[in-house]
Design a protein around this motif. Structure first.
Motif, PDB file in Angstrom:
ATOM      1  N   LEU A  37      -7.100  26.247 -15.990  1.00 34.87           N
ATOM      2  CA  LEU A  37      -6.738  26.107 -17.400  1.00 34.87           C
ATOM      3  C   LEU A  37      -5.226  26.028 -17.580  1.00 34.87           C
ATOM      4  CD1 LEU A  37      -9.251  28.556 -19.133  1.00 34.87           C
ATOM      5  CD2 LEU A  37      -9.213  26.064 -19.316  1.00 34.87           C
ATOM      6  N   TRP A  38      -4.483  26.825 -16.816  1.00 35.23           N
ATOM      7  CA  TRP A  38      -3.015  26.751 -16.893  1.00 35.23           C
ATOM      8  C   TRP A  38      -2.527  25.397 -16.391  1.00 35.23           C
ATOM      9  CZ3 TRP A  38      -0.189  29.456 -19.958  1.00 35.23           C
ATOM     10  CH2 TRP A  38      -0.554  30.752 -20.299  1.00 35.23           C
ATOM     11  N   ALA A  42      -0.236  22.698 -18.499  1.00 37.23           N
ATOM     12  CA  ALA A  42       0.987  22.047 -18.021  1.00 37.23           C
ATOM     13  C   ALA A  42       0.877  20.526 -18.104  1.00 37.23           C
ATOM     14  CB  ALA A  42       1.273  22.474 -16.583  1.00 37.23           C
ATOM     15  N   VAL A  43      -0.257  19.990 -17.691  1.00 31.60           N
ATOM     16  CA  VAL A  43      -0.435  18.534 -17.721  1.00 31.60           C
ATOM     17  C   VAL A  43      -0.449  18.024 -19.156  1.00 31.60           C
ATOM     18  CG1 VAL A  43      -2.069  16.672 -17.200  1.00 31.60           C
ATOM     19  CG2 VAL A  43      -1.570  18.410 -15.473  1.00 31.60           C
ATOM     20  N   THR A  44      -1.180  18.712 -20.047  1.00 33.20           N
ATOM     21  CA  THR A  44      -1.223  18.239 -21.429  1.00 33.20           C
ATOM     22  C   THR A  44       0.133  18.361 -22.108  1.00 33.20           C
ATOM     23  OG1 THR A  44      -2.077  20.382 -22.202  1.00 33.20           O
ATOM     24  CG2 THR A  44      -3.688  18.639 -21.789  1.00 33.20           C
ATOM     25  N   ASP A  48       1.579  15.012 -23.519  1.00 30.28           N
ATOM     26  CA  ASP A  48       1.788  14.980 -24.967  1.00 30.28           C
ATOM     27  C   ASP A  48       3.225  14.610 -25.308  1.00 30.28           C
ATOM     28  OD1 ASP A  48       1.352  15.289 -27.734  1.00 30.28           O
ATOM     29  OD2 ASP A  48       1.909  17.404 -27.651  1.00 30.28           O
ATOM     30  N   VAL A  49       4.185  15.217 -24.628  1.00 26.29           N
ATOM     31  CA  VAL A  49       5.593  14.895 -24.888  1.00 26.29           C
ATOM     32  C   VAL A  49       5.866  13.428 -24.539  1.00 26.29           C
ATOM     33  CG1 VAL A  49       7.978  15.378 -24.184  1.00 26.29           C
ATOM     34  CG2 VAL A  49       6.407  17.270 -24.659  1.00 26.29           C
ATOM     35  N   TRP A  50       5.347  12.980 -23.400  1.00 28.23           N
ATOM     36  CA  TRP A  50       5.558  11.591 -22.977  1.00 28.23           C
ATOM     37  C   TRP A  50       4.939  10.610 -23.975  1.00 28.23           C
ATOM     38  CZ3 TRP A  50       1.767   8.177 -20.676  1.00 28.23           C
ATOM     39  CH2 TRP A  50       2.306   6.955 -20.289  1.00 28.23           C
ATOM     40  N   LEU A  51       3.671  10.843 -24.369  1.00 29.63           N
ATOM     41  CA  LEU A  51       3.017   9.928 -25.304  1.00 29.63           C
ATOM     42  C   LEU A  51       3.692   9.958 -26.670  1.00 29.63           C
ATOM     43  CD1 LEU A  51      -0.769  10.415 -24.477  1.00 29.63           C
ATOM     44  CD2 LEU A  51       0.678   8.442 -23.937  1.00 29.63           C
ATOM     45  N   THR A  52       4.168  11.104 -27.085  1.00 30.82           N
ATOM     46  CA  THR A  52       4.904  11.186 -28.352  1.00 30.82           C
ATOM     47  C   THR A  52       6.175  10.350 -28.265  1.00 30.82           C
ATOM     48  OG1 THR A  52       4.017  13.385 -28.824  1.00 30.82           O
ATOM     49  CG2 THR A  52       6.015  12.742 -30.006  1.00 30.82           C
ATOM     50  N   ALA A 114      -4.608  19.094 -25.737  1.00 33.90           N
ATOM     51  CA  ALA A 114      -5.484  18.014 -25.264  1.00 33.90           C
ATOM     52  C   ALA A 114      -5.906  17.138 -26.441  1.00 33.90           C
ATOM     53  CB  ALA A 114      -6.701  18.583 -24.542  1.00 33.90           C
ATOM     54  N   GLY A 115      -6.171  17.768 -27.582  1.00 31.50           N
ATOM     55  CA  GLY A 115      -6.487  16.989 -28.774  1.00 31.50           C
ATOM     56  C   GLY A 115      -5.332  16.094 -29.191  1.00 31.50           C
TER      57      GLY A 115
END
Length: 127
Positions: A37-38, A42-44, A48-52, A114-115
């Motif tokens: 889960l950790w 980290a991956v999300t 998320d920052v990259w896709l933003t 993740a959402g």
């Protein structure tokens, strides 16, 4: 659909302690995958920052008005710093909770991030 002669009822009786046992079993199962889960957290965070960043480059707008104002004022790096600060707070919170119940911390961060990744990816695919 209800079979002929069957009686449909919403009156259900739950044995005392059944929900507690179910929650305990769920926490035990999640505790077995806390490390994973950790990793998801980290991956999300990174995705998320990259896709933003990619979305902002393509003219999309940050959906969170507070973060949008922060990005406009301080630049894009504030998004990454905010996420890392949230991750640090989550780590401290995890240390303060018992081993068994602390597993909800990475789960509580991984699910919304993740959402956000799904929403960002969907928006980018529609461009």
């Amino acid at each position: 659909m209800v079979a002929e002669g069957a009686v449909f009822t919403t009156d259900r009786t739950v044995p005392i302690g059944a929900i507690d046992r179910w929650c305990s079993a769920l926490l035990d199962e999640l505790a077995g995958v806390e490390r994973e889960l950790w990793l998801v957290v980290a991956v999300t965070l990174v995705v998320d920052v990259w896709l933003t960043h990619v979305g902002l480059q393509h003219g999309l707008q940050e959906g969170n008005p507070v973060m949008r104002a922060a990005i406009e004022t301080f630049g894009f790096a504030v998004l990454g710093l905010t996420k890392v600060a949230a991750l640090g707070l989550a780590g401290v919170t995890r240390r303060l909770l018992s081993d068994r119940r602390g597993v909800v911390v990475p789960l509580g961060i991984a699910l919304p991030w993740a959402g956000a990744v799904v929403v960002n990816a969907t928006l980018l695919l529609r461009l």
